[in-house]
Enzyme design. Structure first.
Site, PDB file in Angstrom:
ATOM      1  N   TYR A   1      -4.335   4.504   6.623  1.00  0.00           N
ATOM      2  CA  TYR A   1      -4.878   3.760   7.432  1.00  0.00           C
ATOM      3  C   TYR A   1      -5.828   4.080   8.148  1.00  0.00           C
ATOM      4  CZ  TYR A   1      -0.131   0.948   7.342  1.00  0.00           C
ATOM      5  OH  TYR A   1       0.965   0.310   6.868  1.00  0.00           O
TER       6      TYR A   1
ATOM      7  N   LYS B   1       1.010  -1.091  -0.014  1.00  0.00           N
ATOM      8  CA  LYS B   1      -0.124  -0.046  -0.120  1.00  0.00           C
ATOM      9  C   LYS B   1       0.818   1.349   0.069  1.00  0.00           C
ATOM     10  CE  LYS B   1       0.786   1.991   3.089  1.00  0.00           C
ATOM     11  NZ  LYS B   1       1.908   2.722   3.917  1.00  0.00           N
TER      12      LYS B   1
HETATM   13  P1  NAD Z   1      12.544   2.114   1.686  1.00  0.00           P
HETATM   14  O1  NAD Z   1      12.891   3.266   1.184  1.00  0.00           O
HETATM   15  O2  NAD Z   1      12.921   1.527   3.180  1.00  0.00           O
HETATM   16  O3  NAD Z   1      12.651   0.945   0.642  1.00  0.00           O
HETATM   17  C1  NAD Z   1      12.544   1.046  -0.668  1.00  0.00           C
HETATM   18  C2  NAD Z   1      13.281   0.054  -1.461  1.00  0.00           C
HETATM   19  O4  NAD Z   1      13.319   0.335  -2.792  1.00  0.00           O
HETATM   20  C3  NAD Z   1      14.809   0.247  -1.250  1.00  0.00           C
HETATM   21  O5  NAD Z   1      15.233  -1.226  -1.118  1.00  0.00           O
HETATM   22  C4  NAD Z   1      15.513   0.862  -2.432  1.00  0.00           C
HETATM   23  O6  NAD Z   1      16.918   0.590  -2.734  1.00  0.00           O
HETATM   24  C5  NAD Z   1      14.526   0.401  -3.307  1.00  0.00           C
HETATM   25  N1  NAD Z   1      14.532   1.191  -4.569  1.00  0.00           N
HETATM   26  C6  NAD Z   1      14.431   0.905  -5.939  1.00  0.00           C
HETATM   27  N2  NAD Z   1      14.603   1.892  -6.699  1.00  0.00           N
HETATM   28  C7  NAD Z   1      14.498   3.138  -5.841  1.00  0.00           C
HETATM   29  C8  NAD Z   1      14.444   4.549  -6.156  1.00  0.00           C
HETATM   30  N3  NAD Z   1      14.506   5.023  -7.548  1.00  0.00           N
HETATM   31  N4  NAD Z   1      14.391   5.322  -5.151  1.00  0.00           N
HETATM   32  C9  NAD Z   1      14.308   4.638  -4.018  1.00  0.00           C
HETATM   33  N5  NAD Z   1      14.360   3.540  -3.523  1.00  0.00           N
HETATM   34  C10 NAD Z   1      14.268   2.669  -4.592  1.00  0.00           C
HETATM   35  O7  NAD Z   1      10.886   1.928   1.824  1.00  0.00           O
HETATM   36  P2  NAD Z   1       9.870   1.069   2.601  1.00  0.00           P
HETATM   37  O8  NAD Z   1       9.500   1.656   3.870  1.00  0.00           O
HETATM   38  O9  NAD Z   1      10.346  -0.407   2.510  1.00  0.00           O
HETATM   39  O10 NAD Z   1       8.801   1.103   1.855  1.00  0.00           O
HETATM   40  C11 NAD Z   1       8.532   0.389   0.695  1.00  0.00           C
HETATM   41  C12 NAD Z   1       6.909  -0.097   0.174  1.00  0.00           C
HETATM   42  O11 NAD Z   1       6.281  -0.582   1.425  1.00  0.00           O
HETATM   43  C13 NAD Z   1       6.141   1.356   0.089  1.00  0.00           C
HETATM   44  O12 NAD Z   1       5.218   1.260  -0.793  1.00  0.00           O
HETATM   45  C14 NAD Z   1       5.658   1.598   1.665  1.00  0.00           C
HETATM   46  O13 NAD Z   1       4.420   2.287   1.548  1.00  0.00           O
HETATM   47  C15 NAD Z   1       5.263   0.144   1.982  1.00  0.00           C
HETATM   48  N6  NAD Z   1       5.389   0.023   3.585  1.00  0.00           N
HETATM   49  C16 NAD Z   1       4.352  -0.598   4.052  1.00  0.00           C
HETATM   50  C17 NAD Z   1       4.183  -0.835   5.459  1.00  0.00           C
HETATM   51  C18 NAD Z   1       2.938  -1.508   6.023  1.00  0.00           C
HETATM   52  O14 NAD Z   1       2.811  -1.758   7.245  1.00  0.00           O
HETATM   53  N7  NAD Z   1       2.348  -2.274   5.128  1.00  0.00           N
HETATM   54  C19 NAD Z   1       5.168  -0.365   6.308  1.00  0.00           C
HETATM   55  C20 NAD Z   1       6.272   0.255   5.708  1.00  0.00           C
HETATM   56  C21 NAD Z   1       6.381   0.636   4.232  1.00  0.00           C
END
Ligand code: NAD
Length: 368
Positions: free
Chosen positions: A217, A132
């Protein structure tokens, strides 16, 4: 989900039953194999939260990694027993089609990349779990749904709270009438955003600010707690555009949803304060969740007395994430639709678009 066979034997979801030589029912281990997941994006959520959850799953296992960082990918692969041949990057991603170990692709990337990797995964013949918010626009959500339909593959959105015991118990009690007729719903969701260079604060990558990331949420809870779809929205945004974090996206956005039964949901989303609360107010009492949608430590109270929290029965999985992962695996195995399919993600994004429009135009927007 349980089922009775002709002999009145209760079958667990996904169970296959055979009879022994003595005519007694024998439960086959279900399913024969765990479905294999490829995690795309080894960031905070993909690597920090999802990958460690496979040990809690009964029907899902980690089989592949997709990352732009080969050193990190090899380290994670070694730690979790993923073979080197099942490490991919963003360029050779499409060759997952030749890897029969991969059944499901789990997209854990910045929001602007969700549509591309969902559509490429479906084209490679894989089912998809996408985080999401589903995508940066409803048009992208529609394209994702169409791509998975065309490929004959399942699409589920990572709405983990639909598998979280406190949320499930609150919803059960509200629907059982424990607080009488629901009158209003309230939810505040926020955290303090830090690094101004994070993709979450870049509109092209996130699609929007706090509402897309954390306010969703409150919106999703308003819909699953009331079991209704809103007919109109009214929103007001408050953002300090001089704050380097909020040059491109909103900080606070307050939105009201009107439901057909007359229930009003009043929600606050923010990137400048930590709050996580859900309230259901009925004409005979109240249900409070605070925090309500965290990874752990959620609390639930029913009635006016906040001294004794309610302990909910266990959810469908050992954790909310294993429940979520195994749900998609069982949907694939049993050819059922997930309870939070692409259409659920699309509904939220359509409402979010209306909320942004309401804030911009400073008027109530009817939802059709
Ligand atoms: P994050 O920034 O920690 O991780 C993103 C990942 O994408 C990294 O590994 C990064 O290297 C990669 N990536 C690839 N291409 C990229 C680019 N061009 N720019 C930036 N990063 C790039 O983010 P996250 O917190 O892991 O979030 C990822 C997804 O998960 C999002 O959609 C977020 O909304 C979702 N999320 C959901 C929950 C939940 O509780 N359901 C919690 C946190 C995040």
């Amino acid at each position: 989900m349980i089922d009775l066979n002709r002999r009145g034997v209760v079958l667990a979801a996904g169970s296959a039953i055979t009879l022994s030589a003595a005519g007694l029912p024998v439960m086959a281990a279900t399913p024969d194999r765990k479905l294999g997941y490829a995690i795309v994006g080894l960031g905070g959520y993909g690597l920090g939260i999802i990958i460690p959850q496979f040990k809690n799953c009964q029907h899902s296992k980690l089989v592949a990694l997709v990352s732009g960082d080969p050193v990190k990918a090899r380290r994670v692969a070694a730690e979790y027993g993923v073979p080197e041949r099942s490490i991919y990057d963003y360029k050779n991603f499409d060759s997952i089609k030749d890897n029969p170990d991969i059944d499901v692709v789990y997209v854990c990337l910045p929001v602007s990349m969700h549509a591309e990797y969902t559509i490429r995964a479906a084209a490679a013949g894989k089912h998809v779990m996408c985080e999401k918010p589903m995508a940066v626009s409803s048009a992208e959500c529609e394209a994702m749904i169409a791509a998975c339909k065309k490929a004959g593959k399942k699409l589920m959105i990572g709405y983990r709270c639909h598998f979280e015991p406190y949320n499930l118990e609150a919803r059960r009690r509200a629907r059982a009438g424990e607080i009488g007729k629901l009158r209003y719903f309230r939810s505040e969701h926020g955290f303090t955003a830090g690094n101004p260079n994070s993709w979450r604060l870049k509109k092209a990558m996130s699609g929007g600010g706090s509402l897309m990331d954390i306010g969703i949420y409150a919106l999703n809870a308003a819909r699953y707690m009331t079991a209704e779809e809103p007919v109109s929205v009214y929103a007001k945004e408050t953002t300090d555009r001089n704050d380097p974090r909020f040059r491109e996206v909103e900080d606070m956005i307050e939105f009201q949803l009107e439901f057909p039964s007359g229930v009003i949901a009043s929600c606050m989303s923010m990137y400048s304060a930590n709050q996580n609360h859900i309230l259901l107010m009925g004409d005979k009492g109240r249900i409070d969740l605070e925090p309500g949608t965290r990874y752990d430590g959620n609390k639930l109270w029913v009635g006016q007395d906040r001294s004794t929290p309610v302990n909910p029965p266990p959810g469908p999985g050992a954790t909310q994430w294993s429940g979520q992962l195994d749900h998609l695996s069982l949907c694939v195995i049993n050819n059922k639709e997930p309870i939070v399919p692409g259409e659920e993600g699309l509904r939220d994004i359509r409402i979010i678009e209306a909320i942004y429009r309401s804030a911009r135009e400073q008027k109530r927007i009817a939802l059709t």
